[in-house]
Write an enzyme that holds these catalytic residues in place. Structure first.
Site, PDB file in Angstrom:
ATOM      1  N   LYS A 183       0.834  -1.197   0.000  1.00 32.94           N
ATOM      2  CA  LYS A 183       0.000   0.000   0.000  1.00 32.94           C
ATOM      3  C   LYS A 183       0.875   1.255   0.000  1.00 32.94           C
ATOM      4  CE  LYS A 183      -1.788  -1.394   3.797  1.00 32.94           C
ATOM      5  NZ  LYS A 183      -2.574  -1.660   5.022  1.00 32.94           N
ATOM      6  N   THR A 215      -8.863   8.797   8.318  1.00 37.49           N
ATOM      7  CA  THR A 215      -8.139   7.637   7.780  1.00 37.49           C
ATOM      8  C   THR A 215      -7.843   6.587   8.852  1.00 37.49           C
ATOM      9  OG1 THR A 215      -6.052   8.837   8.110  1.00 37.49           O
ATOM     10  CG2 THR A 215      -7.070   8.956   5.920  1.00 37.49           C
ATOM     11  N   GLY A 217      -8.004   3.388  10.735  1.00 34.92           N
ATOM     12  CA  GLY A 217      -8.530   2.063  10.464  1.00 34.92           C
ATOM     13  C   GLY A 217      -8.591   1.677   9.008  1.00 34.92           C
ATOM     14  N   THR A 218      -7.961   2.441   8.124  1.00 32.60           N
ATOM     15  CA  THR A 218      -8.023   2.102   6.699  1.00 32.60           C
ATOM     16  C   THR A 218      -7.359   0.760   6.410  1.00 32.60           C
ATOM     17  OG1 THR A 218      -6.060   3.482   6.352  1.00 32.60           O
ATOM     18  CG2 THR A 218      -8.202   4.456   5.830  1.00 32.60           C
ATOM     19  N   GLY A 219      -6.227   0.496   7.070  1.00 33.68           N
ATOM     20  CA  GLY A 219      -5.538  -0.765   6.834  1.00 33.68           C
ATOM     21  C   GLY A 219      -6.338  -1.964   7.309  1.00 33.68           C
ATOM     22  N   CYS A 220      -6.908  -1.857   8.502  1.00 39.28           N
ATOM     23  CA  CYS A 220      -7.759  -2.923   9.035  1.00 39.28           C
ATOM     24  C   CYS A 220      -8.943  -3.165   8.103  1.00 39.28           C
ATOM     25  CB  CYS A 220      -8.292  -2.548  10.412  1.00 39.28           C
ATOM     26  SG  CYS A 220      -7.046  -2.099  11.634  1.00 39.28           S
TER      27      CYS A 220
END
Length: 274
Positions: A183, A215, A217-220
């Site tokens: 990412k 933004t 928690g975008t990865g989770c």
């Protein structure tokens, strides 16, 4: 045969991650994501955090043996069509998770989000756990979803510009996962580039960057959305495309809560507010 061994793809997603009391990341974001995409979410909680949009204030430990018990009872009874890992902050937790997956879900697709640092800067991975993550969990993954700082730690190389992403993804693939979704959100510029690499080669995804602080928690969210796609039988590339579209809309329609990095609108597929 346990329920985990069922060949049917029913959208069952087991999430192994920490709890976020603010609701924007971790288990809370994962459950919202899986549910909003029509799946069935189950959890094995690895830690409790006192967390808001600004930082992680404290972490309450969960014993590794209790995490393993959560995995066993859920997999033996309900089963899973995909599994997603998030915050696994100690080496003994990673080892317990790997052992449980090998025993109860050896053939279930696994999405590994190698969570190391929270959005507010707090460390979520003990230094001693990085090697266990690299050598024991990642080789089992269907796909890993590191951001650039995580990729630098795991690959041992600097990723400062887009041209660095290809060699970094190749090095990460050598750790043993079937695929790497690198990412590029930490890169400068108006373009937001992600790179998916597997045995078939590389797929580049690009969007315009959204100017927002929402933004958290975008990865989770992205990793859980990918896991949900896999749990319904999508190919990895289709699951990634669907997940990226879902996350983008969740950012665009974020509610604006909190005083730091705010949460996404995970329910945009449900409420119609998008």
């Amino acid at each position: 045969m346990s329920a985990a061994g069922s060949a049917a793809k029913q959208g069952r997603v087991l999430i192994i991650a920490g709890s976020d009391s603010g609701g924007g990341a971790g288990i809370q974001a994962d459950i919202k994501t899986v549910t909003a995409l029509g799946g069935y979410a189950m959890t094995a909680i690895t830690a409790l955090t006192a967390q808001d949009t600004r930082t992680v204030h404290a972490i309450h430990e969960v014993p590794a043996e209790f995490i393993a018990l959560q995995l066993r009872v859920v997999l033996e009874d309900i089963g899973a069509d995909a599994i997603k890992t998030g915050m696994l902050h100690r080496a003994d937790i990673i080892e317990a998770v790997v052992e449980a997956l090998e025993k109860y879900a050896p053939d279930v697709p696994l999405v590994v989000d190698p969570v190391m640092v929270a959005k507010g800067g707090a460390s979520l991975l003990q230094p001693s756990a990085a090697e266990a993550l690299r050598t024991k969990l990642i080789p089992r993954a269907t796909v890993i979803t590191p951001n650039l700082p995580e990729a630098e730690v795991l690959s041992g190389m600097k990723v400062a510009v887009e041209a660095d992403m290809a060699p970094a993804s190749e090095r990460l693939l050598q750790l043993g996962p079937q695929a790497v979704l690198l990412k590029g959100g930490h890169l400068p510029g108006d373009a937001l580039v992600d790179l998916l690499r597997d045995s078939r080669g590389a797929q580049r995804y690009s969007d315009t960057r959204i100017d927002t602080t929402s933004t958290h928690g975008t990865g989770c969210t992205l990793a859980s959305a990918i896991a949900t796609g896999l749990a319904f039988g999508l190919s990895l590339r289709d699951a990634v495309a669907q997940a990226r579209s879902y996350v983008r809309k969740a950012i665009e329609t974020a509610p604006g809560f909190g005083h730091g990095h705010g949460p996404l609108n995970h329910a945009h597929t449900v409420t119609g507010k998008a």
